[in-house]
Design an enzyme around this catalytic site. Structure first.
Site, short mmCIF file in Angstrom:
data_model
loop_
_atom_site.label_atom_id
_atom_site.label_comp_id
_atom_site.label_asym_id
_atom_site.label_seq_id
_atom_site.Cartn_x
_atom_site.Cartn_y
_atom_site.Cartn_z
CG ASP A 191 -3.13 -4.04 6.33
OD1 ASP A 191 -3.26 -3.34 7.35
OD2 ASP A 191 -4.07 -4.33 5.58
CG HIS B 119 -7.52 -2.26 -0.43
ND1 HIS B 119 -8.75 -1.66 -0.59
CD2 HIS B 119 -7.16 -2.05 0.87
CE1 HIS B 119 -9.11 -1.10 0.56
NE2 HIS B 119 -8.18 -1.32 1.45
#
Length: 441
Positions: free
Chosen positions: A363, A306
């Site tokens: 996700d 991320h």
């Protein structure tokens, strides 16, 4: 502690003020840098640039912390709902019972689109992407409320915010129905927010969709976990557009366009596609992990890593458990979940991923939940957009209410040609560039 930073340029020393946030985040205020020195800062991708001061969301990527208005995401995921959390994000405090009822009533009253908007849906081809429809229809919906075109009015903000949050799910459901050639299903006032969305998505004129509490809770949790995430690409876009004093709906529509990109709202779709590819190849994930570590393979482990988190994304832990619970309740055995778990277990022990601080993000499991519910893959970024709407609205509100707000206008470092002069067409030499080809007759 010093309240100034010293910068030495061209033999001169300049003092720049420092800023400290409520969670002890530190910044150097360079607002006056160009006036003082003639220099600007260059920060490609804004990785080290604070574009604003905001009181909405706090993230500590190194420690894996996410808080909405100071409240840990773990507490909200366990105890709150998407609508209560939306109120918190937009208005800065948890609602009282009366405030929550008024907010919920506003959502119910504004769920139905103007009837003329149905004709706009008919203009899209059957294969139109739902995100294209969502962005266009949010803008179109604003045309039916003339007060949106006026300067920001706090007295009407509650109505505008509720209308946008409520109608975005109606538009999303209608766009799904359109893509499937199915008749439009209208919202029911008896259903709460997320249950109503599932009803509009999956009911038929002759039979209502069975509303299962576990499914409602799982989707509501996805909305809640995506409700805001600091100054990401789409939120920064909303603030950029809002700074021009564009209306709330126009700013949100711009956010949808930014979210559409595969590196942002399409990330969970990429995860499912990766898992499907691994499963089709007969791999349990082991061969894929090996390929990922080989730069020449071109393989990427989607759903890991991320831009902000250098630790385990706190949302990923929550959604992983929710995924297990939902599939167990629905008695679904999804081979993609087995592949996902194997990838996670392997990567978390592998020095290659540990050294690079690559941990699962939100996700990684959210796509499996939506797949289990029956939401098609092209709708994944639309679900993200519905969830992110409160955060966009809250950021819009910060811009609109700030009396010192100015239009966003980043600088650049120009690297093009220096001064040149216009050359008449008959004097221009062939540069070797190919001319556009004419279309074949």
């Amino acid at each position: 502690m010093s309240t100034e930073a010293k910068l030495e340029l061209d033999g001169k020393v300049y003092s720049l003020p420092t800023v400290e946030g409520s969670e002890h985040e530190k910044a150097i205020d360079i607002s006056n840098l160009r006036n003082l020195t003639g220099y600007i800062t260059l920060d490609d991708g804004y990785a080290n640039t604070g574009s604003c001061k905001s009181a909405i969301t706090f993230i500590d990527g190194e420690r894996g912390i996410l808080r909405y208005r100071g409240i840990p995401i773990e507490e909200l995921a366990e105890k709150s709902t998407f609508i209560e959390t939306a109120f918190l994000i937009i208005y800065g405090h948890l609602p009282t019972r009366a405030e929550l009822k008024r907010f919920s009533d506003l959502l119910t009253e504004n769920a139905i689109l103007h009837e003329d908007l149905k004709y706009h849906f008919e203009g899209f081809p059957p294969h139109a992407h739902p995100m294209a429809i969502l962005s266009a229809m949010i803008n179109a919906a604003s045309c039916f409320d003339p007060t949106l075109m006026q300067r920001f009015d706090n007295g009407r903000f509650d109505l505008h915010a509720a209308r946008l949050i409520s109608q975005v799910r109606t538009i999303a459901a209608f766009s799904y129905r359109k893509s499937r050639g199915l008749p439009i299903i209208y919202p029911k006032s008896a259903y709460k927010y997320t249950a109503n969305f599932l009803h509009m998505m999956f009911s038929m004129p002759y039979e209502d969709y069975e509303i299962k509490p576990e499914v409602v809770r799982a989707l509501d949790l996805i909305f809640l976990l995506h409700a805001d995430h600091e100054q990401n690409c789409s939120t920064a876009t909303v603030r950029m557009v809002a700074s021009s004093q564009a209306n709330l709906f126009a700013s949100a529509a711009a956010g949808v366009c930014a979210l559409w990109g595969p590196l942002h709202g399409g990330a969970n779709q990429a995860v499912v596609e990766m898992l499907e590819e691994i499963h089709r190849s007969g791999d349990d994930g082991s061969r894929f992990i090996t390929a990922v570590k080989d730069k020449s393979s071109g393989k990427r482990l989607m759903g890991f890593g991320h831009r902000v988190y250098k630790n385990y994304d706190p949302r990923a832990k929550i959604i992983k458990q929710a995924c297990d619970n939902l599939l167990n309740v629905l008695q679904i055995s999804d081979p993609l979940l087995d592949v996902a778990k194997h990838l996670e277990e392997t990567a978390l022990k592998d020095p290659y991923f540990i050294e690079r601080k690559l941990y699962p993000n939100v996700d990684f499991y959210s796509g499996i939940i939506m797949r289990a519910i029956g939401i098609p893959i092209e709708m994944f970024p639309v679900i993200f957009a519905i969830g992110r709407m409160p955060g966009w609205i809250a950021n819009y509100k910060e811009i609109a209410e700030d009396p010192k707000s100015r239009i966003y206008r980043p600088r650049q470092i120009y690297i093009g040609p220096t001064l040149q002069h216009y050359v008449p067409l008959h004097q221009r030499k062939n540069t070797g560039a190919s001319a556009p080809k004419k279309n074949a007759a």
